[in-house]
Design an enzyme around this catalytic site. Structure first.
Site: not given
Ligand code: UT7
Length: 332
Positions: A289, A119, A259
């Site tokens: 993204n 990225c 980004h």
């Molecule tokens: O560009 C390259 C660099 N990348 C980044 O900068 C990405 C950085 N990270 C992020 O943007 C965030 O961490 C994400 C958007 C990827 C994820 O968001 P989050 O708030 O950190 O979610 P999480 O991974 O903590 O997941 C929270 C919950 C989980 O369920 P439980 O374990 O709480 O029951 C996930 O399984 O959300 C669930 N989850 C989803 N639910 C519905 C994960 N993906 C999804 C989804 N739809 N697509």
């Protein structure tokens, strides 16, 4: 890489962007994986993204963005002295996407190479191009960020497939004129988080096997929370350093072009830099993204719709796999 006495400095002469026509909405994704429009919007800020057509390659998308940037810069492809492409989704593992782009643009036999900084690839390319112009080794450098990530995503993994999109953005760098110039650039990598965002198989460490393909090890894997935490911290510090290098502060910045990985990351960087969100150019809602393409696509949008004006100061910052991150400050 700070503002120095080297001469001539470079400036951004023109930009261009390209987004494939096909739109994939959050509602479309609800049909594919266990997700919801509400979750995607609330957790990321993404509403829809673009997906390349099956007959499009990364170099095809890069070509359109590059041609638009060349036109805006008022130069021909044959005027280019170098082509640098930030990408992790090149047409083929070998040779570079930049080689195909050179041929498609009808450029001369100039050095053309890819930068694998994920990225941060566009800002890396911008910084490298700036160095070559500063040292007098090149006059006009084409820098591109292009990604065709839809081909390297696991469409059954809701934690990644909802996040990314395809697109391309480009800028032509040339000798500084008037006030316009690249003021400072900063590049960083911290390999300790390499496994938190990677494509595990398909390289020399783990060549592709039928089992690897079955396990989707040739697709993007990400531990999102690991990346989120460092993204806010590192984007903020790299931005501050780029400002310090140029002897400027947050109040001197007219526009931030970050980004576009997550609207919550952008919002926290905005708070820490004390630059209000209305001075950020944001397109994540429409494109998701697009990795290395996100900054040049957003910058081009801001220039073409008249928000970014000549003489204004633009701060760019990006972070992705590696983890690699970067910042650049430019007077337009
Ligand atoms: O560009 C390259 C660099 N990348 C980044 O900068 C990405 C950085 N990270 C992020 O943007 C965030 O961490 C994400 C958007 C990827 C994820 O968001 P989050 O708030 O950190 O979610 P999480 O991974 O903590 O997941 C929270 C919950 C989980 O369920 P439980 O374990 O709480 O029951 C996930 O399984 O959300 C669930 N989850 C989803 N639910 C519905 C994960 N993906 C999804 C989804 N739809 N697509």
């Amino acid at each position: 890489m700070s503002l120095g006495e080297l001469s001539p400095q470079s400036c951004i002469l023109g930009t261009g962007a390209y987004a494939p026509a096909q739109v994939l909405t959050n509602a479309d994704l609800e049909q594919r994986v266990d997700t919801s429009d509400a979750w995607i919007r609330e957790r990321t800020g993404i509403g829809e993204r673009r997906v390349a057509a099956s007959d499009e390659a990364a170099s095809d998308m890069a070509k359109v963005a590059a041609q638009r940037a060349l036109e805006a810069a008022g130069i021909q492809a044959t005027d280019l002295d170098m082509i640098i492409v930030g990408t992790i989704s090149a047409d083929m593992p070998l040779p570079a996407c930049a080689a195909f782009l050179q041929a498609k643009l009808g450029a001369r036999q100039v050095p053309s190479f890819d930068v694998a900084a994920a990225c941060a690839g566009f800002v890396y390319a911008l910084s490298i191009g700036d160095q070559f112009i500063r040292t007098g080794m090149a006059k006009h450098v084409l820098v591109v960020g292009v990604e065709l990530l839809s081909r390297v995503l696991n469409w059954e993994d809701r934690t990644t497939c909802v996040l990314f999109g395809d697109g391309a953005g480009a800028a032509v760098l040339g000798p500084a004129s008037g006030d316009a110039r690249v003021l400072s650039t900063r590049l960083y990598t911290d390999a300790s988080l390499a496994s938190s965002l990677c494509i595990p198989a398909g390289g020399s460490k783990e060549p592709l096997t039928a089992e690897g393909i079955e396990a989707r090890r040739d697709k993007v894997h990400m531990v999102g929370q690991d990346i989120f935490k460092v993204a806010v911290k590192n984007l903020t510090s790299a931005s501050r350093t780029a400002l310090d290098d140029a002897g400027l502060t947050s109040t001197d910045v007219d526009w931030v072009v970050p980004h576009q990985a997550n609207l919550r990351i952008i919002s926290q960087v905005s708070q820490r830099l004390e630059i209000p969100m209305d001075r950020f150019i944001i397109n994540i809602d429409r494109y998701g993204n697009t990795s290395s393409a996100s900054i040049p696509m957003a910058l081009d949008e801001g220039i073409r719709d008249g928000r970014v004006k000549p003489g204004q100061t633009v701060l760019m910052c990006a972070l992705g796999a590696g983890i690699s991150w970067a910042s650049a400050l430019a007077r337009m």
